[in-house]
Design an enzyme around this catalytic site. Structure first.
Site, PDB file in Angstrom:
ATOM      1  N   LYS A  64       0.815  -1.227   0.000  1.00 21.82           N
ATOM      2  CA  LYS A  64       0.000   0.000   0.000  1.00 21.82           C
ATOM      3  C   LYS A  64       0.848   1.277   0.000  1.00 21.82           C
ATOM      4  O   LYS A  64       0.446   2.283  -0.579  1.00 21.82           O
ATOM      5  CB  LYS A  64      -0.963   0.001   1.188  1.00 21.82           C
ATOM      6  CG  LYS A  64      -2.071  -1.040   1.031  1.00 21.82           C
ATOM      7  CD  LYS A  64      -3.065  -0.964   2.165  1.00 21.82           C
ATOM      8  CE  LYS A  64      -4.067  -2.105   2.042  1.00 21.82           C
ATOM      9  NZ  LYS A  64      -5.115  -2.054   3.069  1.00 21.82           N
TER      10      LYS A  64
ATOM     11  N   ASP B 143     -10.232   2.184   2.254  1.00 24.10           N
ATOM     12  CA  ASP B 143     -10.296   1.413   3.507  1.00 24.10           C
ATOM     13  C   ASP B 143     -11.130   2.121   4.582  1.00 24.10           C
ATOM     14  O   ASP B 143     -11.976   1.509   5.233  1.00 24.10           O
ATOM     15  CB  ASP B 143      -8.883   1.153   4.059  1.00 24.10           C
ATOM     16  CG  ASP B 143      -8.150   0.074   3.280  1.00 24.10           C
ATOM     17  OD1 ASP B 143      -8.807  -0.826   2.729  1.00 24.10           O
ATOM     18  OD2 ASP B 143      -6.904   0.132   3.226  1.00 24.10           O
TER      19      ASP B 143
END
Ligand code: ATR
Length: 274
Positions: free
Chosen positions: A66, A102
């Site tokens: 990420k 997220d």
């Protein structure tokens, strides 16, 4: 030819994302193919370049890439810039646009699926790593009365709290510092559950009516969920709903269509229990 998407990670074999996105595509009548792609650690950028050359339109990014995706993006959404990490990439006109769904996924699961509004709540976030950082701004956007970050390494919690202090009053410290305080929503964003470890939380943290949320999931309760039940949390949830909701938000970013999530979540829940 169908539009091509993928999730990049290492490991990736057990990712549920291909199944989730295939279900979204079928349910919403979108013509796309979604694959799992294993990238060697340290070789995220060439793996993405190869995928784009093969016609890839977008990608999800999971552990451990990420931050690599954040650096690779030529443009970032505001929420990805705040998170310091990217879980959703879009490829168009030579640009690599980085987004992070997220936090939106977590908030959607808590507020919509678990019927728990954030407004006016005292929130405790456990952990100060990438997973915690990614959800702070979306949580603050829900107007809680306070957000406290607790971490084994106090310095990291304090630094993270300071990084968001322009948005709201955010405090940080170690677990001992929590003694005597109560919270309405306690979210575990540590990776302690992965190792089967429980956190050294003082007793009495869970306010009447509180929700305990573990961003991890697995078969049965995580150690944090078991602790929360034992200490009187009114509602306990794992992160399976967040997984599905962050995927739905990515699907929306790519396709402009918001897929229905309840059916997929029920399917995954049944498979996990079976
Ligand atoms: P992630 O991307 O999952 O957030 P990370 O950035 O490595 O991964 O962060 C892991 C988080 O879990 C940290 O908050 C870490 O605490 P430290 O900062 O003190 O290392 C926390 N963590 C991991 N294992 C833990 C354990 N056994 N007990 C308490 N906290 C733990």
């Amino acid at each position: 030819m169908s539009d091509l998407y993928a999730v990049f990670g290492n490991p990736i074999a057990h990712s549920k994302s291909p199944q989730i996105h295939a279900a979204f595509a079928t349910a919403s009548g979108q013509d796309l193919v979604y694959e799992a792609r294993l990238a060697p650690v340290g070789e995220f950028a060439p793996a993405v370049a190869e995928f784009v050359a093969a016609g890839g339109k977008g990608a999800n990014v999971t552990v451990p890439f990420k931050e690599d995706a954040y650096r690779l993006a030529t443009r970032l959404s505001e929420r990805a810039a705040r998170a310091g990490a990217v879980n959703t990439l879009s490829f168009a006109a030579g640009e690599i646009v980085g987004d992070n769904t997220d936090g939106a996924g977590l908030v959607r699961d808590i507020t919509h699926n678990l019927h728990t509004p954030l407004a006016g709540k005292r929130i405790l976030l456990l952990g100060a790593g990438g997973a915690a950082r990614g959800v702070i701004a979306p949580l603050l956007a829900g107007q809680p009365v306070s957000l406290h970050i607790a971490n084994r390494t106090a310095d990291k919690a304090e630094a993270l709290a300071a990084a968001f202090s322009d948005m709201a009053a955010v405090h940080g410290g170690n677990y001992e510092k929590l003694s005597g305080q109560q919270f309405d929503l306690i979210i575990n964003a540590t990776s302690a559950s992965l190792a089967g470890a429980s956190l050294p939380l003082p007793v009495g943290l869970f306010a009447p009516g509180s929700l305990a949320y573990d961003m991890m999931y697995g078969k049965g309760d995580t150690p944090f969920m078991a602790l929360a039940r034992a200490q009187g949390a009114a509602q306990v949830a794992d992160g399976l709903g967040m997984l599905v909701e962050q995927a739905a938000e990515a699907f929306f970013v790519w396709r402009g269509v918001r897929p229905e999530t309840a059916g997929v979540l029920a399917q995954l829940r049944a498979a996990l229990a079976g």
